[in-house]
Design a protein around this motif. Structure first.
Motif, short mmCIF file in Angstrom:
data_model
loop_
_atom_site.label_atom_id
_atom_site.label_comp_id
_atom_site.label_asym_id
_atom_site.label_seq_id
_atom_site.Cartn_x
_atom_site.Cartn_y
_atom_site.Cartn_z
N LEU A 90 -92.84 13.52 -75.15
CA LEU A 90 -91.95 13.94 -76.23
C LEU A 90 -90.50 13.96 -75.73
O LEU A 90 -89.58 13.52 -76.42
N VAL A 91 -90.32 14.49 -74.51
CA VAL A 91 -88.98 14.56 -73.92
C VAL A 91 -88.47 13.15 -73.64
O VAL A 91 -87.29 12.84 -73.86
N ASP A 92 -89.35 12.27 -73.16
CA ASP A 92 -88.97 10.87 -72.91
C ASP A 92 -88.45 10.22 -74.19
O ASP A 92 -87.46 9.48 -74.17
N ALA A 93 -89.15 10.47 -75.31
CA ALA A 93 -88.75 9.88 -76.59
C ALA A 93 -87.38 10.39 -77.01
O ALA A 93 -86.54 9.62 -77.49
N MET A 94 -87.14 11.68 -76.79
CA MET A 94 -85.83 12.23 -77.13
C MET A 94 -84.74 11.62 -76.26
O MET A 94 -83.64 11.31 -76.74
N GLU A 95 -85.03 11.41 -74.99
CA GLU A 95 -84.04 10.86 -74.06
C GLU A 95 -83.59 9.48 -74.52
O GLU A 95 -82.43 9.10 -74.35
N LYS A 96 -84.50 8.73 -75.15
CA LYS A 96 -84.19 7.36 -75.56
C LYS A 96 -83.35 7.30 -76.84
O LYS A 96 -82.56 6.37 -77.01
N THR A 97 -83.53 8.25 -77.75
CA THR A 97 -82.92 8.09 -79.07
C THR A 97 -81.96 9.19 -79.49
O THR A 97 -81.27 9.05 -80.50
N ALA A 98 -81.91 10.31 -78.76
CA ALA A 98 -81.06 11.44 -79.19
C ALA A 98 -79.58 11.07 -79.12
O ALA A 98 -79.14 10.38 -78.21
N VAL A 99 -78.83 11.55 -80.10
CA VAL A 99 -77.38 11.39 -80.11
C VAL A 99 -76.74 12.71 -79.66
O VAL A 99 -77.00 13.76 -80.26
#
Length: 290
Positions: free
Chosen positions: A220-229
């Protein structure tokens, strides 16, 4: 400029205290458990969240019902009679008929209150993803934005509210028709945990499978790292199906890795929780895409 009220439903999974602080009107969905109908109030007044999850863990079946047209009319009318307008932001239309009920209620009341604005938004969000969108809209209202401006903000922002979650058992989602039987096979493999997200149309989509619980939480954290602004500039929401320790683990990780200043954690309420099941952890943030 006329005052207005932001209306939503209990699938937003905000805490009752937050909803009251923001001045929200929150309509409860209903769930049926062991022969009794319960309203899914944010404060768990009819059945506590731990008690609900204990029943689901014991194998009890739960069915749910959307907010109906009559409930929306009954909630909207007093607000309109007081001279205020209504902005209704509902649970994803891909997962519930609640939004459609809000549209029908609004259409019916416009002839009765021709000078009022009754605006409806399909959030295409779920749980604290919906809660995050509503929270952001309430902040816009507090900043002095008009109902039209906040409605436009909601429409512009909802497609950037990212939903990433992992469940202990996909069969809960399969039983409710939220994912296919084929997708549910992810959840039956020994120690393999599915990672899912909510897509641009508000549907639940399995994205990957990882081995072990900790790996699924880190995914979940990996996914956030890729797309979070600008993660260091936003408030992030995490909801959980009676597994607060795991939610806090995810919160600690995003603080450590991404510098997120504020993380808000709350239960997944019984309506969403009856489909996602105990052990669900969901992460919500603003990204450049879903």
């Amino acid at each position: 400029m006329r005052d207005f009220v932001i209306m939503t439903d209990s699938c937003c999974d905000l805490s009752d205290r937050t909803a009251r602080e923001l001045g929200l009107e929150v309509l409860p969905l209903v769930f049926h458990l062991k022969g009794t109908d319960y309203a899914n109030y944010l404060d768990g007044r009819e059945i506590s969240f731990p008690d609900f999850y204990a029943q689901v863990r014991s194998g009890e079946n739960v069915t749910t019902a959307a907010v109906n047209v009559g409930q929306f009319e009954a909630a909207m009318r007093p607000i309109l009679e007081s001279g205020r307008d209504v902005l209704s932001i509902s649970f994803s239309s891909a997962l519930s008929t609640t939004y459609q009920s809000s549209v029908i209620a609004a259409e019916g009341l416009r002839s009765e209150f021709p000078d009022a604005k009754i605006l409806t938004v399909d959030s295409l969000c779920a749980s604290l993803g919906q809660g995050l969108l509503v929270w952001l809209c309430a902040k816009e209202k507090q900043a002095g934005r008009s109902i039209d401006e906040v409605c436009a903000y909601a429409e512009e922002t909802k497609g950037r509210v990212c939903h990433w979650f992992t469940v202990d058992d996909l069969n809960h989602l399969k039983r409710g028709g939220r994912v296919s039987a084929a997708a549910a096979l992810f959840g039956t493999m020994l120690s393999v945990k599915p990672v899912l997200h909510v897509d641009d149309e508000g549907r639940l989509i399995p994205m990957s499978k990882v081995r072990g619980r900790k790996s699924s939480l880190l995914a979940l954290v990996d996914a956030m790292e890729k797309t979070a602004v600008d993660p260091a500039g936003q408030t992030v929401f995490i909801s959980h199906g009676d597994c607060e320790e795991d939610a806090r683990f995810v919160g600690d990780e995003i603080r450590r890795r991404l510098g997120v200043p504020e993380v808000r954690i709350n239960y997944i309420g019984p309506v969403v929780g009856s489909h996602a099941g105990p052990g669900t952890v969901a992460l919500f943030f603003l990204g450049n895409k879903r």
